[in-house]
Write an enzyme that holds these catalytic residues in place. Structure first.
Site, PDB file in Angstrom:
ATOM      1  CE  LYS A 285      47.889  13.617  21.137  1.00 38.94           C
ATOM      2  NZ  LYS A 285      46.584  14.008  21.711  1.00 38.94           N
TER       3      LYS A 285
ATOM      4  CD1 TRP B 137      41.268  20.536  15.485  1.00 39.62           C
ATOM      5  CD2 TRP B 137      41.876  21.966  17.094  1.00 39.62           C
ATOM      6  NE1 TRP B 137      42.339  19.987  16.147  1.00 39.62           N
ATOM      7  CE2 TRP B 137      42.743  20.840  17.145  1.00 39.62           C
ATOM      8  CE3 TRP B 137      42.066  22.989  18.019  1.00 39.62           C
ATOM      9  CZ2 TRP B 137      43.779  20.717  18.077  1.00 39.62           C
ATOM     10  CZ3 TRP B 137      43.098  22.865  18.947  1.00 39.62           C
ATOM     11  CH2 TRP B 137      43.937  21.743  18.976  1.00 39.62           C
TER      12      TRP B 137
ATOM     13  CG  ASN C  35      46.922  14.497  25.278  1.00 40.37           C
ATOM     14  OD1 ASN C  35      47.589  14.486  24.239  1.00 40.37           O
ATOM     15  ND2 ASN C  35      45.598  14.547  25.262  1.00 40.37           N
TER      16      ASN C  35
ATOM     17  CD  GLU D  48      44.773  16.210  19.133  1.00 36.79           C
ATOM     18  OE1 GLU D  48      44.859  15.627  20.222  1.00 36.79           O
ATOM     19  OE2 GLU D  48      43.722  16.284  18.477  1.00 36.79           O
TER      20      GLU D  48
ATOM     21  NE  ARG E 270      47.090   7.305  20.466  1.00 37.15           N
ATOM     22  CZ  ARG E 270      46.398   8.430  20.448  1.00 37.15           C
ATOM     23  NH1 ARG E 270      47.004   9.597  20.591  1.00 37.15           N
ATOM     24  NH2 ARG E 270      45.106   8.415  20.267  1.00 37.15           N
TER      25      ARG E 270
ATOM     26  CG  ASP F  22      39.615  12.243  16.780  1.00 37.00           C
ATOM     27  OD1 ASP F  22      39.870  11.124  17.226  1.00 37.00           O
ATOM     28  OD2 ASP F  22      39.699  13.287  17.451  1.00 37.00           O
TER      29      ASP F  22
ATOM     30  CD  GLU G 124      36.880  12.979  21.563  1.00 37.20           C
ATOM     31  OE1 GLU G 124      37.625  11.984  21.643  1.00 37.20           O
ATOM     32  OE2 GLU G 124      37.271  14.093  21.150  1.00 37.20           O
TER      33      GLU G 124
HETATM   34  C1  BDP Z   1      40.895  13.241  20.168  1.00 44.01           C
HETATM   35  C2  BDP Z   1      40.518  13.819  21.484  1.00 44.01           C
HETATM   36  C3  BDP Z   1      41.687  14.269  22.293  1.00 44.01           C
HETATM   37  C4  BDP Z   1      42.744  13.185  22.319  1.00 44.01           C
HETATM   38  C5  BDP Z   1      43.140  12.853  20.916  1.00 44.01           C
HETATM   39  C6  BDP Z   1      44.099  11.680  20.817  1.00 44.01           C
HETATM   40  O1  BDP Z   1      39.650  14.893  21.245  1.00 44.01           O
HETATM   41  O2  BDP Z   1      41.210  14.593  23.557  1.00 44.01           O
HETATM   42  O3  BDP Z   1      43.850  13.586  23.047  1.00 44.01           O
HETATM   43  O4  BDP Z   1      42.022  12.448  20.197  1.00 44.01           O
HETATM   44  O5  BDP Z   1      43.653  10.599  20.461  1.00 44.01           O
HETATM   45  O6  BDP Z   1      39.866  12.367  19.854  1.00 44.01           O
HETATM   46  O7  BDP Z   1      45.288  11.827  21.059  1.00 44.01           O
END
Ligand code: BDP
Length: 681
Positions: free
Chosen positions: A268, A524, A191, A272, A305, A345, A373
């Protein structure tokens, strides 16, 4: 008669002390003592190359090698070696033979590792060639010093101090990576802040790249797709707008002028909330290729990605495949599609991502997550090599039996300009680098598997324990048992039988299967994944449900799609299963669920006992630190078990089998827990 040199060598190797000084973990697996001047005088390290990386190899041996003479030799003709090397006993000493200087460096670290493990090197003749060309860590570090999903303190990179002030940890970090074969790093969060591409930041990046270079490490950056508009003053960031591609070409030129061996971009996009080519009605291929064009003259790469999903009604697990398969064949040669190991994820257990093998004309690479995480942050002891290997060894059947993810990504089954493997780092400013002492093993294991994915989890654990704690046999055995149990334990106490994503909202620490937010994104919410009702629970991904199973090649589509052949470990991932369904064990699904949660708790209690028994074999500092983290893990395991069983019981409407430990919490109390953990996004 043994020669004098050989006597010295044997004496050093066989009698070197089992060092057990108090340790704060700062030395990682590199707990070598420097040789004394007298020791150094008795042996010689020579190198035929005087490049900076070769000199680093020589310096490391000069400083830490206690054996006989070592010759570092470059043979340019050995092209098949790539970054690999041969280590050979010459009769009186050792030779490291490599095609490139990096091979010499990796050979030197291999020697030091063998010394650390107390191996006898007489007669040795071994050749090592890395499985992947690029072995890369992804840091999710922000420019303000925070780390997204980081649990070991703040970022190592001191952006405010750079490039003037240089922390000694930059070199120590590079050295640790080089010692396990990691040869590339992405410095910043996916990000990404557009600021990373500003001229002043590029000078900071250059300072780091200059420190990493003699360790054979190349720097990559995550980029924000809207950079041309945000920092470049261009009207938009449409990849087909010539002003945009010109901006990127100029920016890339500036980067290479500053950092001539720059690696490339990690992107990315359209995920999101991040910007991307779809904002302009363009495809991922349009976006990736535009960047690839800019990087091509410099041999740079784009790691694009595949972690993309939108809050649509479509099953989240299906979306990356749906998005990328139609684009197969459209990506430039210097684009690699970076795919998370599973389709959701980084869960404690997922099936492999069905995109692996499905892209036939595009290069693919795996993205693992070392930072925990979804695995108890740096509080839980979880050894991840078994998880990494589960993915790499998964047979996708894409090109017939034996089409494992390792073979699809390492160049065996699919030609690739460059092969690569990546993982999200767990490293921060903490003294021990990773928060939990055992989390160091996951950094280590990723490096070792990126070098050689055929190593077993046990082998890697043995190496790491010998180097990090001690090579005393009984200790190695006991610690290895702890590590090898830990992954199944966490699956059991968090999400057995294929359950997934029932974590507390946003920060993902602890259970919240009841979690719900009015107006929040369905994908989510835990209920989206567990689908518990009075009939049963699980996500129906068969033909009668989302049909995600059809994204797998035969025979996996049938194996996963049929409730009788689907492995227990993935049952609730692929099926909505009735509470009374008979499992292979003869228990009902509800009973099995209860037993698994309980087994997880018991496994952690066993880990505690096993660790406590080592009190006098491990230095007191690390012993105490791990002991107290295990207490947290044991409490958390009970928290998970009680929360999930008490909650799912309201649907199953059956008692928790009477022969397992009773819950010690009230569901209503557990629901009130709101951890104040800030997630920096
Ligand atoms: C998720 C995370 C998030 C990441 C996202 C990603 O919660 O913080 O930005 O993946 O991989 O696991 O882009």
């Amino acid at each position: 008669m043994l020669s004098n040199k050989l006597q010295l060598f044997l004496c050093c190797i066989l009698l070197s002390p089992l060092v057990l000084a108090a340790a704060d973990g700062s030395q990682l697996w590199l707990r070598y003592d420097k040789v004394t001047a007298a020791e150094a005088g008795r042996r010689q390290i020579r190198s035929t190359s005087s490049g900076p990386v070769a000199l680093m190899a020589k310096a490391e041996l000069d400083d830490y090698w206690r054996g006989p003479a070592v010759e570092l030799v470059i043979d340019k003709k050995k092209r098949e070696y790539g970054e690999g090397y041969q280590i050979k006993w010459t009769g009186s000493g050792l030779q490291i033979l490599a095609q490139q200087d990096r091979g010499l460096l990796y050979g030197a670290y291999h020697l030091l590792r063998l010394q650390g493990e107390g191996k006898d090197l007489r007669g040795v003749d071994l050749t090592e060639i890395p499985a992947y060309d690029i072995r890369i860590l992804n840091h999710w570090d922000n420019l303000d010093g925070t780390i997204e999903r980081g649990y070991a303190g703040r970022s190592l990179w001191k952006w405010l101090e750079l490039p003037t002030q240089i922390s000694p940890r930059y070199a120590a970090y590079a050295r640790a990576n080089a010692s396990i074969g990691i040869n590339a790093v992405v410095l910043n969060n996916v990000n990404a802040s557009p600021d990373i591409l500003r001229p002043d930041y590029l000078l900071k990046v250059k300072a780091l790249a200059d420190i990493f270079r003699p360790y054979g490490i190349q720097v990559y950056l995550s980029i924000n797709f809207s950079s041309p508009k945000i920092i470049g003053g261009v009207k938009d960031s449409d990849p087909l707008n010539p002003d945009v591609s010109t901006w990127w070409k100029n920016k890339v030129k500036e980067i290479y002028r500053t950092i001539p061996d720059f690696g490339g971009f990690l992107v990315k996009a359209n995920s999101e909330g991040q910007p991307g080519p779809q904002d302009y009605g363009r495809t991922h291929a349009d976006g990736a290729n535009m960047l690839a064009d800019a990087l091509k003259p410099y041999d740079g790469l784009v790691m694009w990605r595949a972690f993309v999903y939108n809050p649509t009604t479509e099953d989240r697990a299906k979306q990356a495949y749906q998005e990328f398969v139609p684009l197969d064949g459209k990506f430039s040669e210097n684009v690699i599609i970076q795919i998370k190991n599973g389709p959701i994820d980084f869960q404690p257990r997922e099936p492999f991502n069905p995109l692996f093998g499905a892209l036939r004309k595009s290069s693919e690479m795996v993205e693992f997550q070392i930072t925990q995480e979804y695995l108890g942050f740096s509080n839980h002891l979880v050894y991840l090599a078994p998880l990494f290997k589960e993915t790499l060894d998964s047979d996708t059947y894409s090109d017939g039996k034996g089409s494992t993810i390792a073979k699809l990504t390492d160049g065996t089954l699919r030609p690739a300009k460059k092969t690569a493997i990546s993982a999200v780092a767990n490293i921060g400013e903490d003294t021990n680098w990773t928060g939990h002492h055992f989390a160091q093993a996951n950094w280590y294991a990723f490096g070792r598997l990126a070098w050689d994915h055929q190593l077993s989890s046990e082998q890697i654990a043995e190496e790491w324990i010998s180097l990090t704690f001690s090579r005393e046999e009984q200790l190695v055995h006991a610690v290895k048992e702890i590590m090898m149990t830990s992954r199944e334990a966490v699956v059991n106490y968090m999400m057995p039988l294929g359950l997934h994503h029932i974590f507390a909202f946003d920060h993902h620490y602890g259970p919240e299967p009841w979690g719900d937010r009015k107006g929040g994104r369905a994908d989510w919410m835990p209920w989206y994944y567990h689908n518990a009702d009075t009939v049963g629970m699980g996500f129906d991904r068969t033909a009668s449900g989302s049909d995600a199973v059809s994204q797998y090649f035969p025979p996996l589509d049938e194996i996963y799609g049929d409730i009788t052949s689907c492995p227990d470990s993935l049952l609730l991932w692929f099926h909505h299963v009735s509470w009374t369904h008979r499992m292979k064990s003869g228990r009902t699904m509800w009973e099995e669920l209860c037993y698994r949660y309980d087994a997880g708790v018991q496994q952690v209690r066993e880990l505690q006992k096993a660790w406590d028994r080592l009190e006098h074999q491990v230095d007191s500092q690390r012993f105490a630190a791990v002991q107290s983290k295990l207490k947290i893990q044991a409490k958390d395991a009970v928290w998970w078990k009680d929360a999930c069983l008490l909650y799912f019981k309201t649907f199953a409407r059956q008692p928790i089998p009477y022969d397992i430990e009773r819950p010690v919490h009230e569901l209503e109390d557990l629901k009130k827990i709101k951890l104040n953990l800030i997630h920096h996004n």
